[in-house]
Structures are given as structure tokens and as C-alpha cells.
Motif scaffolding. Structure first.
Motif, short mmCIF file in Angstrom:
data_model
loop_
_atom_site.label_atom_id
_atom_site.label_comp_id
_atom_site.label_asym_id
_atom_site.label_seq_id
_atom_site.Cartn_x
_atom_site.Cartn_y
_atom_site.Cartn_z
N LEU A 82 -3.77 6.94 9.37
CA LEU A 82 -4.38 5.87 8.59
C LEU A 82 -3.43 4.69 8.45
CD1 LEU A 82 -6.52 4.67 6.61
CD2 LEU A 82 -5.34 5.94 4.79
N PHE A 83 -2.19 4.94 8.01
CA PHE A 83 -1.24 3.85 7.84
C PHE A 83 -0.86 3.24 9.19
CE2 PHE A 83 1.15 3.63 3.54
CZ PHE A 83 -0.06 3.51 2.87
N GLY A 84 -0.81 4.06 10.24
CA GLY A 84 -0.53 3.52 11.56
C GLY A 84 -1.59 2.52 12.00
N LEU A 117 3.89 -1.30 3.83
CA LEU A 117 3.39 0.06 3.62
C LEU A 117 4.56 0.92 3.16
CD1 LEU A 117 1.37 0.40 6.96
CD2 LEU A 117 0.56 -0.45 4.75
N LEU A 118 4.28 1.82 2.21
CA LEU A 118 5.32 2.70 1.68
C LEU A 118 4.77 4.12 1.57
CD1 LEU A 118 8.14 3.13 0.44
CD2 LEU A 118 7.15 2.50 -1.78
N SER A 119 5.38 5.04 2.30
CA SER A 119 5.03 6.46 2.21
C SER A 119 6.07 7.12 1.30
CB SER A 119 5.06 7.11 3.59
OG SER A 119 4.10 6.53 4.44
N PRO A 177 8.82 -2.31 11.11
CA PRO A 177 9.67 -2.73 9.99
C PRO A 177 8.94 -2.92 8.67
CG PRO A 177 9.42 -4.49 11.60
CD PRO A 177 8.84 -3.27 12.22
N ALA A 178 7.62 -3.09 8.70
CA ALA A 178 6.86 -3.28 7.46
C ALA A 178 6.42 -1.95 6.84
CB ALA A 178 5.64 -4.16 7.72
N TRP A 179 6.85 -0.83 7.41
CA TRP A 179 6.45 0.49 6.90
C TRP A 179 7.70 1.32 6.66
CZ3 TRP A 179 2.84 4.21 10.14
CH2 TRP A 179 2.55 5.36 9.39
N ASN A 180 7.92 1.66 5.40
CA ASN A 180 9.08 2.46 5.01
C ASN A 180 8.65 3.73 4.31
OD1 ASN A 180 11.49 0.67 5.64
ND2 ASN A 180 10.20 -0.73 4.47
N ALA A 181 9.61 4.62 4.14
CA ALA A 181 9.37 5.88 3.43
C ALA A 181 10.54 6.13 2.51
CB ALA A 181 9.20 7.03 4.41
N ALA A 182 10.28 6.79 1.39
CA ALA A 182 11.33 7.09 0.42
C ALA A 182 10.89 8.26 -0.43
CB ALA A 182 11.61 5.87 -0.45
N THR A 183 11.87 8.93 -1.04
CA THR A 183 11.61 10.12 -1.84
C THR A 183 12.30 10.01 -3.20
OG1 THR A 183 11.57 11.46 0.18
CG2 THR A 183 11.80 12.64 -1.88
N PRO A 184 11.59 10.32 -4.29
CA PRO A 184 12.23 10.34 -5.60
C PRO A 184 12.98 11.65 -5.82
CG PRO A 184 9.92 10.89 -5.84
CD PRO A 184 10.16 10.61 -4.37
N ALA A 185 13.74 11.70 -6.90
CA ALA A 185 14.39 12.96 -7.28
C ALA A 185 13.32 13.97 -7.70
CB ALA A 185 15.36 12.72 -8.44
N LEU A 186 13.64 15.25 -7.55
CA LEU A 186 12.70 16.31 -7.90
C LEU A 186 12.18 16.16 -9.32
CD1 LEU A 186 11.31 18.92 -6.96
CD2 LEU A 186 13.33 20.18 -7.76
N SER A 187 13.06 15.76 -10.24
CA SER A 187 12.67 15.64 -11.65
C SER A 187 11.69 14.50 -11.89
CB SER A 187 13.92 15.44 -12.52
OG SER A 187 14.63 14.29 -12.10
N ASP A 188 11.55 13.58 -10.93
CA ASP A 188 10.66 12.42 -11.11
C ASP A 188 9.34 12.53 -10.38
OD1 ASP A 188 12.50 11.05 -12.73
OD2 ASP A 188 13.55 10.25 -10.96
N ALA A 235 0.88 -1.17 0.00
CA ALA A 235 0.00 0.00 0.00
C ALA A 235 0.91 1.22 0.00
CB ALA A 235 -0.89 0.01 1.23
N LEU A 236 0.74 2.09 -1.00
CA LEU A 236 1.60 3.26 -1.17
C LEU A 236 0.76 4.52 -1.03
CD1 LEU A 236 4.24 3.71 -4.00
CD2 LEU A 236 2.61 5.53 -3.50
N GLN A 237 1.28 5.48 -0.29
CA GLN A 237 0.64 6.79 -0.16
C GLN A 237 1.67 7.86 -0.50
OE1 GLN A 237 1.49 7.36 4.64
NE2 GLN A 237 -0.63 7.21 3.99
N THR A 238 1.20 9.03 -0.95
CA THR A 238 2.10 10.16 -1.18
C THR A 238 1.89 11.18 -0.08
OG1 THR A 238 0.51 11.23 -2.68
CG2 THR A 238 2.18 9.80 -3.68
N VAL A 239 2.99 11.66 0.49
CA VAL A 239 2.95 12.60 1.61
C VAL A 239 4.10 13.58 1.45
CG1 VAL A 239 1.98 10.87 3.18
CG2 VAL A 239 4.45 11.20 3.09
#
Length: 201
Positions: A88-90, A107-109, A133-144, A70-74
Motif C-alpha cells: 500500500l505505502f509503496g 510516509l512513516l512506518s 527518501p520520503a518513506w522512513n521507519a522507526a520504532t518506539p521503546a517497548l514501554s511506549d 501518512a503513518l502506519q503501524t507494522v
């Protein structure tokens, strides 16, 4: 009989979601791209590099292939809807142990403000909602960022300011295929039902 109607509707929804995951339901019954509901045909997002909360560089599809997702954008500086998304994800996280599954569920934010969503900011954001451990977060490059947001939403046109970002949740199967888009701020039970159906497929 009336008291059983919501239960019957819920069972029908679960049956349809499970059938989608197995590729067995007629496509005309699904929501088309852009709207909430089942996504048909399933979509694989273009791969892109993300930096996670540990500072590690990861490919999006490698992350998604680690299990049903499950992916959300934040964005970490958001003070309006993002805290609700964190709650919600919590709450979904608390339900994950009850999901019977062939595939793991995660879960991925995704942070959509790369100028502020640094690894340390992502770590602090996850800690605020007691992410395990089942919930991570990551950020793409600005151009993406815009390309990724458009692919998730199914939009063909730019989506505007990140302050107006979607509060939908996007569910991927274990093959990194986008299978379901929620309505804005979906109900926990609905999200868990979809994750459970995909995880059992």
C-alpha cells in the motif's frame, strides 16, 4: 446523471477534507475519535523517542513536523497484513510526485515490536518495498508502544496482541496534528486524496 454521482461524491469528500485542514468545516460532520474518518478536534500525540532505520534517535513530533505524514503501524516479523501495508505505502509513494503541495509529504512506518524491529530489520523491510527518501521507519521503546497505539486509534482501553494490530493509516498535517484515520487497508486513491488536501492547506 447517474454516471456523475461517484464523481460528485468524491468532489464533496475532497472539499470536506480540504476544509478540515483549513479549520472551516462544522465539527458535527466528522467521525469522532476511535472510528475512521476526519478527527475532530485534531490530536497531537504525546512526544516519544523513536529509533529510525539508520539507528538515529528521533522525537516523534519532530519527525511529523517534516511535512504532511501518512503513518502506519507494522512489525517486521509479520507475515499476514504487514506485507499488504508495505505494498500500500509503496503504491502511495509512486503517487507522491503527482500531489500538488505547499508542504512536503512523507510516509512513516512505525514498528510496534521493539524486540525485533531493530534498525537493520527496519532497513530490510523498507528495502523490500523499494522505499525512497520520503518513506522512513522507526520504532518506539517497548514501554511506549501500547500508549502510542492507543493514541493513534483513539481507544481508551488496551488494544491486545500486536498480531491483531490495526491496518489503518493515520494522516497528520504539517503541524504534527492527527487529522484523519482511514478504514482498515484504505484504498490508495483515498489516501492520496487526503494527503493532497492536507498538503495544499
Amino acid at each position: 446523471m447517474r454516471a456523475f454521482a461517484p464523481l460528485l461524491i468524491r468532489r464533496a469528500l475532497l472539499r470536506d477534507i480540504a476544509a478540515l485542514a483549513l479549520g472551516a468545516v462544522c465539527p458535527v460532520s466528522f467521525a469522532q475519535h476511535g472510528g475512521p474518518g476526519l478527527v475532530t478536534p485534531p490530536v497531537r500525540l504525546d512526544d516519544t523517542w523513536l529509533v529510525d532505520q539508520t539507528g538515529r534517535k528521533r522525537l516523534l513530533n519532530d519527525l511529523l513536523r517534516q511535512g504532511v505524514t501518512a503513518l502506519q503501524t507494522v512489525y517486521t516479523g509479520c507475515g499476514t497484513v504487514c506485507p499488504m501495508q508495505g505494498v500500500l505505502f509503496g503504491t502511495v509513494q509512486d503517487q507522491l510526485p503527482a500531489i500538488r503541495a505547499r508542504h512536503s509529504v512523507q510516509l512513516l512506518s512505525v514498528g510496534i515490536d521493539p524486540l525485533s524491529d531493530s534498525p537493520s530489520a527496519l532497513r530490510a523491510w523498507l528495502a523490500r518495498y523499494r522505499a525512497g527518501p520520503a518513506w522512513n521507519a522507526a520504532t518506539p521503546a517497548l514501554s511506549d508502544v501500547d500508549r502510542m497505539r492507543m493514541a493513534l486509534s483513539g481507544s481508551k482501553t488496551p488494544l491486545g496482541n500486536i498480531a491483531d494490530h490495526s491496518t489503518q493509516v493515520y494522516c497528520f498535517d504539517a503541524n504534527a496534528m492527527l487529522r484523519w484515520r482511514s478504514a482498515d487497508l484504505p484504498r490508495v486513491n483515498d489516501l492520496c486524496d487526503v494527503l493532497g488536501a492536507l498538503a495544499r492547506a
